[in-house]
Design a protein around this motif. Structure first.
Motif, PDB file in Angstrom:
ATOM      1  N   HIS A  16       0.255 -11.783   0.078  1.00 52.45           N
ATOM      2  CA  HIS A  16      -0.786 -11.171   0.914  1.00 52.45           C
ATOM      3  C   HIS A  16      -2.100 -11.918   0.740  1.00 52.45           C
ATOM      4  O   HIS A  16      -2.748 -12.297   1.723  1.00 52.45           O
ATOM      5  N   ARG A  43      -3.495  -5.736  -9.392  1.00 53.51           N
ATOM      6  CA  ARG A  43      -2.189  -6.361  -9.495  1.00 53.51           C
ATOM      7  C   ARG A  43      -1.198  -5.538 -10.294  1.00 53.51           C
ATOM      8  O   ARG A  43      -0.425  -6.083 -11.081  1.00 53.51           O
ATOM      9  N   ARG A  90       0.838  -1.196   0.000  1.00 49.55           N
ATOM     10  CA  ARG A  90       0.000   0.000   0.000  1.00 49.55           C
ATOM     11  C   ARG A  90       0.879   1.255   0.000  1.00 49.55           C
ATOM     12  O   ARG A  90       0.564   2.242  -0.647  1.00 49.55           O
ATOM     13  N   HIS A 132     -12.655  -7.333  -0.327  1.00 50.30           N
ATOM     14  CA  HIS A 132     -12.239  -6.944   1.023  1.00 50.30           C
ATOM     15  C   HIS A 132     -13.453  -6.667   1.900  1.00 50.30           C
ATOM     16  O   HIS A 132     -13.474  -7.021   3.070  1.00 50.30           O
TER      17      HIS A 132
HETATM   18  C1  HEA Z   1      -8.844 -11.893   4.760  1.00 50.58           C
HETATM   19  C2  HEA Z   1      -8.436 -11.476   3.676  1.00 50.58           C
HETATM   20  C3  HEA Z   1      -7.772 -10.164   3.490  1.00 50.58           C
HETATM   21  C4  HEA Z   1      -7.518  -9.150   4.386  1.00 50.58           C
HETATM   22  C5  HEA Z   1      -7.841  -9.081   5.845  1.00 50.58           C
HETATM   23  C6  HEA Z   1      -6.861  -8.134   3.651  1.00 50.58           C
HETATM   24  C7  HEA Z   1      -6.420  -6.940   4.227  1.00 50.58           C
HETATM   25  C8  HEA Z   1      -5.922  -5.889   3.477  1.00 50.58           C
HETATM   26  N1  HEA Z   1      -5.750  -5.865   2.113  1.00 50.58           N
HETATM   27 FE1  HEA Z   1      -5.987  -7.424   0.835  1.00 50.58          FE
HETATM   28  N2  HEA Z   1      -6.241  -8.957  -0.457  1.00 50.58           N
HETATM   29  C9  HEA Z   1      -6.770 -10.174  -0.165  1.00 50.58           C
HETATM   30  C10 HEA Z   1      -7.289 -10.556   1.061  1.00 50.58           C
HETATM   31  C11 HEA Z   1      -7.254  -9.770   2.217  1.00 50.58           C
HETATM   32  N3  HEA Z   1      -6.719  -8.529   2.329  1.00 50.58           N
HETATM   33  C12 HEA Z   1      -6.761 -11.024  -1.322  1.00 50.58           C
HETATM   34  C13 HEA Z   1      -7.282 -12.445  -1.403  1.00 50.58           C
HETATM   35  C14 HEA Z   1      -6.197 -10.270  -2.348  1.00 50.58           C
HETATM   36  C15 HEA Z   1      -5.992 -10.687  -3.805  1.00 50.58           C
HETATM   37  C16 HEA Z   1      -4.574 -11.041  -4.070  1.00 50.58           C
HETATM   38  C17 HEA Z   1      -4.401 -11.272  -5.541  1.00 50.58           C
HETATM   39  O1  HEA Z   1      -4.652 -10.347  -6.326  1.00 50.58           O
HETATM   40  O2  HEA Z   1      -4.020 -12.384  -5.898  1.00 50.58           O
HETATM   41  C18 HEA Z   1      -5.884  -8.973  -1.782  1.00 50.58           C
HETATM   42  C19 HEA Z   1      -5.347  -7.935  -2.510  1.00 50.58           C
HETATM   43  C20 HEA Z   1      -5.212  -6.642  -2.011  1.00 50.58           C
HETATM   44  C21 HEA Z   1      -4.966  -5.503  -2.813  1.00 50.58           C
HETATM   45  C22 HEA Z   1      -4.838  -5.484  -4.320  1.00 50.58           C
HETATM   46  C23 HEA Z   1      -3.429  -5.680  -4.726  1.00 50.58           C
HETATM   47  C24 HEA Z   1      -3.298  -5.607  -6.210  1.00 50.58           C
HETATM   48  O3  HEA Z   1      -4.176  -6.115  -6.909  1.00 50.58           O
HETATM   49  O4  HEA Z   1      -2.302  -5.050  -6.664  1.00 50.58           O
HETATM   50  C25 HEA Z   1      -4.891  -4.440  -1.967  1.00 50.58           C
HETATM   51  C26 HEA Z   1      -4.646  -3.041  -2.386  1.00 50.58           C
HETATM   52  O5  HEA Z   1      -5.022  -2.135  -1.800  1.00 50.58           O
HETATM   53  C27 HEA Z   1      -5.085  -4.934  -0.633  1.00 50.58           C
HETATM   54  C28 HEA Z   1      -5.052  -4.158   0.520  1.00 50.58           C
HETATM   55  C29 HEA Z   1      -5.305  -4.645   1.798  1.00 50.58           C
HETATM   56  C30 HEA Z   1      -5.164  -3.834   2.988  1.00 50.58           C
HETATM   57  C31 HEA Z   1      -4.694  -2.434   3.025  1.00 50.58           C
HETATM   58  C32 HEA Z   1      -5.541  -4.614   4.040  1.00 50.58           C
HETATM   59  C33 HEA Z   1      -5.558  -4.178   5.471  1.00 50.58           C
HETATM   60  O6  HEA Z   1      -6.789  -4.393   6.044  1.00 50.58           O
HETATM   61  C34 HEA Z   1      -4.492  -4.791   6.288  1.00 50.58           C
HETATM   62  C35 HEA Z   1      -4.570  -4.297   7.693  1.00 50.58           C
HETATM   63  C36 HEA Z   1      -3.325  -4.588   8.460  1.00 50.58           C
HETATM   64  C37 HEA Z   1      -3.180  -5.547   9.368  1.00 50.58           C
HETATM   65  C38 HEA Z   1      -4.258  -6.468   9.723  1.00 50.58           C
HETATM   66  C39 HEA Z   1      -1.893  -5.807  10.027  1.00 50.58           C
HETATM   67  C40 HEA Z   1      -1.664  -5.055  11.292  1.00 50.58           C
HETATM   68  C41 HEA Z   1      -0.253  -5.168  11.710  1.00 50.58           C
HETATM   69  C42 HEA Z   1       0.653  -4.197  11.689  1.00 50.58           C
HETATM   70  C43 HEA Z   1       0.364  -2.801  11.340  1.00 50.58           C
HETATM   71  C44 HEA Z   1       2.052  -4.487  12.016  1.00 50.58           C
HETATM   72  C45 HEA Z   1       2.209  -5.103  13.329  1.00 50.58           C
HETATM   73  C46 HEA Z   1       3.504  -5.757  13.446  1.00 50.58           C
HETATM   74  C47 HEA Z   1       3.860  -6.648  14.359  1.00 50.58           C
HETATM   75  C48 HEA Z   1       2.963  -7.127  15.427  1.00 50.58           C
HETATM   76  C49 HEA Z   1       5.219  -7.207  14.303  1.00 50.58           C
HETATM   77  N4  HEA Z   1      -5.293  -6.280  -0.690  1.00 50.58           N
END
Ligand code: HEA
Ligand code: HEA
Ligand code: CUA
Ligand SMILES: [Cu+2]
Lengths: 717, 395, 219
Positions: free
Chosen positions: A248, A619, A225, A558
């Motif tokens: 991811h 992607r 991100r 999402h």
């Molecule tokens: C349960 C499923 C799930 C979840 C929860 C998330 C969570 C998030 N996803 Fe995810 N995402 C997918 C499943 C999921 N995603 C899938 C299946 C794809 C498709 C992949 C593909 O194209 O093949 C995808 C693809 C995907 C994309 C598209 C990428 C692309 O096509 O180029 C993006 C872009 O914004 C994105 C963003 C995020 C973000 C910002 C979060 C946020 O919610 C994340 C929030 C953060 C946390 C939960 C972590 C917290 C921890 C910390 C801040 C650090 C702490 C450190 C220690 C403790 C050491 N995801």
């Protein structure tokens, strides 16, 4: 022979070896850090400068500094190894590090990892035996060596970790009584780090691992991100970006599967009044096979990553870096976990319900668990086929999907989605079950239309099997297939709608209170609604032709996965926290978590949909500034960080509350469900006095309605 | 009586918020339009009515008209369902929350069969309606139109090439190129192939999308209706170059299109050009129908670094390879670097970045041109080297 | 379905509630049948892949395989199922000798099937021989396109199951030899029998798909 091995594994000597290895790992990391820090040029210059005051010539530093540092590193390493080995033999118990190594060296995680490494080498060497025999050069990183090594490594984890010991003993014809409680000589908490057969322990293990994996996947998300917060390449290369989002996706999905395992394992047996699952050992196996599989996926990133996304379409999967092999193997092996635990759940709910608990008197969550299991134990097999075929096509030169040799790339997509669409309902059904379970408690009203909600879970599961090709509307398949899949896809909205309407009807005139679990339940409804209603627009082909593989899809899934899994999972964790630990969580922090995560999530999801409609493809590591979407991307990235922080707040809350907060009592929410009638935390076998069911589960507001009561003493049938 | 009040309140809230939400969605989810649409989005009332979906801006393709109507219906439905569920939920939250001091349970309502049937049957009708609607529109999208022009589209890692049919042939050279030229209002049928992995054809302003699958031909039909420049974006992950797998699409007037056809068709044949000019043309235009990417995609001639080393002053340059040895870019070295890119990797660059099968593409391209232009002994690499020799570094 | 949990010593944390054998047997049976249903999806996916990929101009094709070898291995496998069944029946009446013999025979027959597939059909040693004008060793190589791909995938996946079945039979035989199992309690025997029959039935579908359906493709 089996017994001798097991006896050795339980001996002091073996413990010392593994603790020694733990020590070696820690010492190795310290030594490595020391060397990297102290041997940099700047550091050497600083040392020279300082030693100048002591009149030591610079050349002497040049020669002696590295020697000193290396000796120091070696000493640190050696001390750690010795402390590890010693603590394994019971020494150093009054030092923190000694105790840590003592317990770490006894834990299944450490044993499993040692086994994983050893067996990986074995597999790789075996392949190289053949390679050398057939005249190829020796290469441990050769693709076939990696694949067999990785496969062996999971088996190695399970064998050396002791997950299958009882089965081996059974094979050898020995008695294998179930062992309950902590391993001999270990404290109670150590159960969570060892192979344990109690469904509650396994549930907690699933839960912890799920959160850990969520953090890993979340960190990947945060990384890419940040990359996307501006057009052009910031700090990642295209391949690294591709690996990150692919990992991811699959890591998050593994996290969901583990979280589903946590909820189903912990809750389903208690809710039906069983003492444990039907097959406790298989249950442990389901958990433990998932862990090394997850590690394989991470290993895949280390050996070069892969480009394909979590779907692994051929022919790209046949051409990309070898990381794809480990990703697919990890995905495949974690399927065993799904299948085994699903079978377990079905048998448990089929045969182990309390007296009088007919199907339509089960708590609604059990229905969801059942529907989920029905999907899991069937569909998972087919994704296994798709993945193994790809692995074999790469490693064994077979042909299935490569059109150059007559293969059919679209076939892969069909087999893959035949699992992976139903799988998305695996992700949400338990979560929707949690929503249905919690609403009546916090509204003090019966669940509206219980039967219909129960059946709609089955409806979603069944119709879900008939819609897979809606992921392939642009794949070039025949129109005679496209249209039927469009119709079936639209129809899944109906059973899902039934749930929504029933929830709303439950809320109507409910006397609501808004503790954190209720907030998360309402949040889940709102978020899942966004996800759900962004589905039909993808389901009708003409609109999907525009939206396919755009960020609209990213926003859609999402929202469904957060609304259908993450939010309900949080609700469940807050709600059952007092049951699990016996203490309340901190309400203020819970509310803070909610009020950060919901707006954060809305911004993220709507933002993704918004950029998708205007033309942002999935992607891609770099987007066209001309689309005018950078502002929205920055918002999404900020939202991602907010979500990340809020999850950390939750983890902090859970970590401290069990120690600082007051005792919660049996039934802080005034629920009618059986688990709340038992003490908190639940005793080893859940109910010291078995209960029988004499009424309906959700008769809130009905004077004197009874759901469960102590069963009369068994009279010998 | 109070009960009825609740229903009236919530009904009003739902109706009003449906409209508000439709407006908000219109602002949040803007479909891309061609340059011609700008005029339609000028004043605030125009913008509002476009956002509400009551009026649509000029479409960039004939297909997008019908598809946008469908989008509009979907957004209305989304707005309504969102207003319905959220309205009811939030209303309940505020109207029925537990009052101070009340600790009784809520009324015991188990369910209501009529309601449950209604909210099963009505959605069935709605979704089947949408399904049927989608079917009808899909049929319209895939029916052949009279006087379609067929364009062959080839996608490869990571670029596009377009071949126009024989009928538009007007001279010695085949009409093709890395830019897609389209005549406005001329329906086209794309016959699409991929040479390596999956790719997808997507021009967002045209709305339609289709994967390109190696080993089989896929088809896509549309009619551009708005003159202007567009970008074709590959929409299926296809490796490290996926993000940048773009091509220009130019929609021009019929007259301009015909002019372009003639100009392209009558470009000088390779056989009569000088070796340096041939080299430069190959550098820019690539390798004909083989679809192998042109050199210009990765190598600059001005000293900047794109994906590979620049060609400025490359001839007989010396340098270091990534294994530490040195090289001189003589004929032999250059030839081998084109045919076997991974043999020698210049320090600071990576293996596998360069297109790996020029060794196959170049002879095929030579054979193709020799076939087209008759008695002509084409040596692509020699020509490229001749071109490189003209790229002296200025210092 | 009364609650199955027997609570007489539930207070001692180290001895769980005892589930009676009959009850556990019920669980186990449902479990293994669910496992079989699950595996149907695995084999069905392979069959689907076979009918999709083994086509030439819309016509179903199949590889050129030795009908004789196929027939022999198939019959051997079917006969082995009979022996497993005989063994299971025998232990049901405490006839340990027949049980052990039958299981041993079944396992050996399984081995013959295994050798038939791996040594003859796959021809991993690259042998050549003709008996009475019939080529007895296969000639497909992994690199022979989809024909070989599907062939090895289907036979391979099935053979892995056969191999694990053989091992299962041997384990049961070995434990039986040591005096385990009797007419009352012989879940292990039953499970191995169900598994073996199941693997057999899968072959009943695979055999025609590989050897009989479609016209022979001469690559
Ligand atoms: C349960 C499923 C799930 C979840 C929860 C998330 C969570 C998030 N996803 Fe995810 N995402 C997918 C499943 C999921 N995603 C899938 C299946 C794809 C498709 C992949 C593909 O194209 O093949 C995808 C693809 C995907 C994309 C598209 C990428 C692309 O096509 O180029 C993006 C872009 O914004 C994105 C963003 C995020 C973000 C910002 C979060 C946020 O919610 C994340 C929030 C953060 C946390 C939960 C972590 C917290 C921890 C910390 C801040 C650090 C702490 C450190 C220690 C403790 C050491 N995801
Ligand atoms: C938890 C996961 C989850 C859930 C529940 C859903 C639910 C649905 N999904 Fe989603 N989907 C994904 C996860 C999920 N999806 C993922 C991960 C992808 C991308 C995979 C990838 O490529 O990486 C995807 C992609 C995806 C596509 C392919 C898009 C593309 O790539 O082109 C489609 C197309 O039809 C689709 C449709 C639907 C539909 C119709 C539903 C329905 O089930 C939704 C039903 C719910 C509602 C409609 C709302 C409530 C209903 C009412 C209030 C009743 C009244 C409603 C009406 C009258 C309409 N989804
Ligand atoms: Cu080509 Cu993406
Ligand atoms: Cu789907």
């Amino acid at each position: 022979m089996m017994l001798a091995i097991v006896r050795f594994a339980r001996s002091r000597a073996a413990h010392a070896i593994v603790s020694g290895i733990v020590g070696a790992t820690i010492g190795g990391i310290f030594a490595w850090i020391l060397r990297t820090v102290l041997l940099t040029e700047g550091m050497i210059n600083a040392v020279k400068f300082l030693s100048g005051f002591a009149l030591i010539p610079g050349e002497a530093i040049d020669t002696f500094h590295p020697i000193l540092v290396n000796v120091l590193a070696a000493v640190i390493f050696a001390v750690h190894v010795m402390v590890g080995a010693g603590s394994g033999m019971g020494l150093f118990q009054d030092s923190r590090m000694g105790r840590f190594m003592y317990y770490a060296g006894a834990s299944t995680y450490a044993w499993g990892l040692v086994g994983q490494v050893i067996f990986w080498l074995e597999g790789a060497l075996l392949v190289n035996l053949f390679r050398v025999w057939s005249g190829e050069p020796f290469d441990l990183m050769a693709e076939s060596a990696l694949v067999l090594g990785a496969f062996f490594s999971v088996v190695g984890f399970l064998i050396v970790g002791g997950v299958m010991t009882d089965w081996f003993l059974w094979i050898g014809g020995h008695e294998t009584p179930l062992h309950h409680g902590a391993p001999e000589g270990m404290p109670e908490w150590f159960r969570y780090f060892s192979v344990d057969v109690n469904h509650k322990v396994i549930g907690i293990q699933y839960g912890f691992t799920s959160l850990f994996v969520l953090l890993v996947g979340g960190i990947f998300a945060i990384l890419f991100r940040l990359e996307l917060s501006a057009p052009g390449l910031q700090f990642l290369e295209a391949d690294q970006y591709n690996t990150l989002f692919s990992a991811h996706g699959i890591v998050m999905i593994v996290s969901i599967l583990l979280g589903v395992g946590a909820m189903v394992n912990y809750l389903a047996p208690v809710m039906i009044g069983a003492a444990d699952m039907a097959f406790p050992r298989l249950n442990a196996f389901s958990y433990w096979v998932g862990f090394p599989s997850f590690l394989l996926i991470l290993a895949g990133m280390a050996v070069g990553g892969w480009d394909t996304g979590w779907v692994g379409y051929s022919p790209l999967a046949l051409r990309t870096a070898v990381g794809v092999q480990l990703f697919m193997l990890g995905f495949y092996m974690s399927g065993f976990s799904s299948i085994a635990s699903a079978i377990n759940t079905i048998v448990t709910t089929a045969y182990m319900r309390a007296k009088g608990m007919s199907l339509f008197r089960m708590p609604i969550f059990v229905w969801a668990a059942l529907a989920t299991s029905l999907i899991q134990f069937t569909a998972t097999q087919t994704v296994g086929v798709a993945l193994t075929m790809t692995i074999a096509e790469r490693a064994l030169d077979l042909t299935f999907f490569n059109p150059e040799n007559g293969g059919n790339p679209v076939l892969y997509q069909h087999i893959f989605w035949f699992y992976s669409h139903p799988a998305v309902y695996v992700f949400i059904l338990p979560g929707l079950g949690i929503i249905s379970e919690l609403l009546p408690v916090f509204t003090r009203k019966p669940l509206f239309g219980y039967r219909w909600i129960a059946l709609s879970s089955l409806g979603i599961a069944l119709v879900g099997f008939l819609v897979w090709a809606h992921h392939m509307f642009t794949s070039g398949m025949a129109d005679t297939l496209r249209v039927p899949f469009m119709i079936t896809t639209m129809l899944v909205a109906v059973p899902t709608g039934v749930k929504f309407f029933s929830w709303i009807a439950t809320l109507w005139e409910g006397k609501m209170t808004f503790e954190t679990p209720m907030l998360f339940t309402l949040g889940a409804i709102s978020v899942f609604l966004i996800g759900g209603i962004s589905g039909p627009i993808l389901g009708t082909i003409p609109t999907d032709l525009h939206l396919h593989d755009s960020y609209w899809v990213v926003g859609h899934f999402h929202a469904t996965m957060f609304g259908g899994f993450i939010f309900p999972f949080c609700a469940a964790m807050y709600y059952w926290y007092p049951k699990i630990t016996g203490h309340m969580y901190k309400e203020s922090l819970g509310k803070l978590h909610f009020w950060l995560m919901v707006p954060g999530f809305w911004v993220m999801s709507f933002g993704q949909m918004s950029v998708g409609v205007i033309g942002m493809r999935r992607r891609i590591s770099d987007y066209d500034p001309a689309l005018g979407i950078q502002g929205t991307h920055v918002l999404i990235t900020i939202a991602a960080l907010v979500i990340g922080w809020s999850i950390l707040i939750m983890i902090y809350n859970f970590a401290v509350s069990a120690r600082t907060e007051p005792v919660a009592g049996r039934n802080p929410w005034g629920s009618r469900s059986p688990e709340w009638q038992a003490p908190s935390p639940l005793p080893e076998f859940n109910f010291d006095v078995p209960f029988e069911v004499v009424g309906d589960p959700y008769d809130y507001g009905l004077e004197d309605a009874i759901y469960t009561q102590a069963a009369p003493a068994p009279s010998g049938d | 009586m109070r009960k009825a009040n609740h229903f009236i309140n919530v009904g009003l809230i739902i109706v009003v918020s449906t409209f508000i939400l439709r407006l908000v969605f219109g602002w949040m989810f803007q479909l891309p339009y061609g340059p011609g649409a700008e005029a339609d989005l000028d004043t605030l009332p125009e913008r509002l009515s476009v956002f509400m979906g009551f009026v649509r801006p000029l479409p960039a393709s004939a297909e997008s008209v019908a598809i946008d109507v469908m989008f509009n219906w979907h957004f209305w439905m989304i707005a309504f369902l969102f207003a319905l569920i959220m309205g009811l939920m939030l209303y309940s939250v505020f109207a029925f929350r537990r009052k101070e001091g009340d600790d009784t349970d809520a009324p015991h309502i188990h369910g209501n069969t009529a309601l449950e049937i209604a909210w099963t049957v009505i959605p069935i009708i709605v979704v089947l309606g949408f399904g049927g609607y989608g079917w009808v529109e899909l049929n319209r999208l895939i029916t052949p139109k009279p006087d379609e022009m067929t364009i062959q589209v080839t996608a490869f890692q990571w670029g596009w090439s377009f071949n126009y049919p024989e009928e538009v042939d007007a001279g010695p050279s085949p009409v093709r190129g890395p830019v897609m030229m389209l005549a406005v209002d001329q329906p086209v049928l794309l016959e699409m192939n991929a040479t390596d992995v999956l790719h997808a054809f997507w021009v967002p302003e045209f709305r339609v999308k289709q994967d390109l699958v190696p080993g089989r031909t896929t088809y896509l039909r549309f009619t551009p209706t708005d003159v202007g420049d567009y970008v074709l974006r590959c929409a299926e992950i296809c490796g490290s170059g996926h993000a940048n797998m773009l091509a220009s699409v130019r929609v021009v007037s019929q007259a301009e299109f015909d002019e372009w056809v003639i100009a392209t068709a009558t470009t000088e044949p390779y056989s009569t050009m000088t070796a340096e000019a041939r080299g430069e043309r190959i550098y820019r235009e690539g390798f004909g129908a083989t679809g192998a990417p042109s050199c210009a995609g990765c190598h600059s001639v001005d000293g900047s670094v794109i994906n590979g080393p620049t060609w400025l002053g490359i001839y007989e340059k010396t340098g270091t390879l990534d294994d530490g040895s040195t090289y001189i870019a003589d004929d032999e070295y250059i030839r081998n670097s084109i045919l076997n890119p991974n043999d020698q990797i210049v320090e600071g660059f990576n293996a596998n970045v360069m297109y790996q099968t020029y060794a196959e593409a170049i002879p095929a391209f030579e054979a193709e041109i020799e076939g087209l232009e008759g008695d002509f002994d084409f040596d692509v690499i020699a020509d490229l080297i001749a071109f490189m020799q003209t790229l002296e570094a200025t210092e | 379905m009364s609650a199955v949990v027997d609570h007489h010593d539930a207070h001692d944390d180290h001895h769980g509630p005892v589930i009676p054998y009959a009850e556990q047997l019920k669980f186990n049976r449902l479990g293994i049948w669910l496992f079989c249903i699950s595996e149907i999806f695995l084999f069905a996916a392979l069959l689907v892949a076979r009918f999709v990929l083994w086509q030439e101009n819309g016509e179903i094709i199949r590889p050129e395989l030795s009908q004789e070898v196929g027939l022999i291995t198939t019959s051997v496998l079917l006969v082995s199922s009979y022996f497993v069944n005989r063994g299971e029946t025998a232990i049901g009446v405490d006839d340990r000798k027949t049980f052990l013999n039958s299981y041993l025979i079944a396992a050996v027959l399984g081995m013959i099937f295994f050798i038939g597939v791996v040594v003859f059909e796959w021809n991993i040693f690259g042998l050549e021989a003709t008996i009475g004008g019939i080529e007895v060793f296969g000639h497909l190589k992994p690199t022979d396109g989809v024909i070989a791909g599907i062939f090895f995938a289907m036979t391979g996946m099935h053979t892995i199951h056969v191999l694990s079945g053989i091992i299962f039979l041997f384990i049961i035989w070995n434990n039986g030899r040591k005096g385990h199992f009797n007419s009352e309690e012989h879940w292990g025997v039953e499970a191995s029998a169900i598994y073996w029959h199941y693997v057999d039935v899968v072959w009943v579908f695979f055999y025609p798909a590989l050897y009989l359906v479609g016209s022979v493709y001469h690559g």
